[in-house]
Write a protein that holds these residues in place. Structure first.
Motif, PDB file in Angstrom:
ATOM      1  N   VAL A  68       0.871  -1.177   0.000  1.00  0.00           N
ATOM      2  CA  VAL A  68       0.000   0.000   0.000  1.00  0.00           C
ATOM      3  C   VAL A  68       0.905   1.223   0.000  1.00  0.00           C
ATOM      4  CG1 VAL A  68      -1.728   1.282   1.338  1.00  0.00           C
ATOM      5  CG2 VAL A  68      -1.788  -1.222   1.302  1.00  0.00           C
ATOM      6  N   LYS A  69       0.589   2.213  -0.814  1.00  0.00           N
ATOM      7  CA  LYS A  69       1.374   3.441  -0.810  1.00  0.00           C
ATOM      8  C   LYS A  69       1.277   4.083   0.569  1.00  0.00           C
ATOM      9  CE  LYS A  69       1.337   4.575  -5.661  1.00  0.00           C
ATOM     10  NZ  LYS A  69       1.076   5.604  -6.670  1.00  0.00           N
ATOM     11  N   LEU A 111       4.735   4.823  10.835  1.00  0.00           N
ATOM     12  CA  LEU A 111       4.447   3.824   9.820  1.00  0.00           C
ATOM     13  C   LEU A 111       5.715   3.061   9.446  1.00  0.00           C
ATOM     14  CD1 LEU A 111       2.139   2.874   7.903  1.00  0.00           C
ATOM     15  CD2 LEU A 111       2.946   4.585   6.281  1.00  0.00           C
ATOM     16  N   VAL A 112       5.625   1.734   9.376  1.00  0.00           N
ATOM     17  CA  VAL A 112       6.743   0.912   8.923  1.00  0.00           C
ATOM     18  C   VAL A 112       6.668   0.908   7.399  1.00  0.00           C
ATOM     19  CG1 VAL A 112       7.755  -1.396   8.905  1.00  0.00           C
ATOM     20  CG2 VAL A 112       6.680  -0.523  10.991  1.00  0.00           C
ATOM     21  N   GLU A 113       7.692   1.455   6.756  1.00  0.00           N
ATOM     22  CA  GLU A 113       7.642   1.587   5.301  1.00  0.00           C
ATOM     23  C   GLU A 113       9.016   1.429   4.679  1.00  0.00           C
ATOM     24  OE1 GLU A 113       6.773   5.644   3.919  1.00  0.00           O
ATOM     25  OE2 GLU A 113       7.123   6.299   5.977  1.00  0.00           O
ATOM     26  N   ALA A 127      -4.687  -1.171   6.870  1.00  0.00           N
ATOM     27  CA  ALA A 127      -4.128  -0.005   6.175  1.00  0.00           C
ATOM     28  C   ALA A 127      -2.625  -0.138   6.002  1.00  0.00           C
ATOM     29  CB  ALA A 127      -4.452   1.270   6.944  1.00  0.00           C
ATOM     30  N   GLY A 128      -1.949  -0.632   7.021  1.00  0.00           N
ATOM     31  CA  GLY A 128      -0.504  -0.753   6.964  1.00  0.00           C
ATOM     32  C   GLY A 128       0.049  -1.256   8.276  1.00  0.00           C
ATOM     33  N   ILE A 129       1.353  -1.272   8.361  1.00  0.00           N
ATOM     34  CA  ILE A 129       2.048  -1.737   9.562  1.00  0.00           C
ATOM     35  C   ILE A 129       2.601  -0.525  10.307  1.00  0.00           C
ATOM     36  CG2 ILE A 129       3.918  -3.202  10.435  1.00  0.00           C
ATOM     37  CD1 ILE A 129       1.744  -4.774   8.964  1.00  0.00           C
ATOM     38  N   VAL A 130       2.375  -0.488  11.617  1.00  0.00           N
ATOM     39  CA  VAL A 130       2.894   0.607  12.437  1.00  0.00           C
ATOM     40  C   VAL A 130       3.892   0.062  13.448  1.00  0.00           C
ATOM     41  CG1 VAL A 130       0.838   2.051  12.191  1.00  0.00           C
ATOM     42  CG2 VAL A 130       0.989   0.478  14.107  1.00  0.00           C
TER      43      VAL A 130
END
Length: 156
Positions: free
Chosen positions: A30-31, A45-47, A76-79
């Motif tokens: 996910v962007k 956010l882990v990105e 939504a994503g990984i934090v």
């Protein structure tokens, strides 16, 4: 180190809670800019390279503190949540008022009640690949999940 006590709304007792059933994870990139819209600013956010890991989690529980229910979680994503990281639920749909209450009050999830329907249909026999055998093994080879409608949590 002192463990924080959790106030439980419906008599589920203290965590850890045990949920038994079947589940399917579908993960994808996910962007980061899209994921950040669903994640509170205080979480990092882990990105990597402008992306995080998101997706969905679909489960059918046959036994849980909230009874029998189905759940669809949009991730939504990984934090980063020291000392580990965790998936951030942007949307949680359940087909039970008790499960909605448990998610909101005991776990802090953005749960909403929704209607799920399941169809099990016969499919023509195909040559088995490693992937098809795996899906059959976990119970999703012929199962088809459908989602109908979205409603707010029926109890406040």
């Amino acid at each position: 180190m002192e463990i924080a006590r959790t106030k439980c709304s419906l008599g589920y007792g203290k965590p850890p809670w045990i949920f038994k059933g079947r589940a399917l994870y579908q993960l994808h990139l996910v962007k980061s800019e899209i994921a950040r819209a669903f994640i509170p600013k205080e979480f990092r956010l882990v990105e990597a390279f402008g992306y995080t890991l998101g997706g969905f989690f679909l489960a059918s529980y046959e036994d849980s503190p909230a009874g029998v229910f189905d759940e669809l979680v949009v991730i939504a994503g990984i934090v980063w949540n020291p000392p580990t990281s965790c998936a951030w639920a942007a949307r949680v749909l359940v087909n039970s008022g008790d499960a909605c209450d448990h998610g909101r009050k005991d776990v802090g999830l953005p749960s909403q009640v929704a209607k799920f329907s399941k169809k099990i249909t016969a499919t023509p026999r195909q040559r088995k690949s490693k992937f098809n055998g795996f899906l059959d093994t976990i119970g999703f080879g012929t199962a088809k999940f459908e989602y109908e409608g979205l409603h707010g949590c029926s109890r406040n």
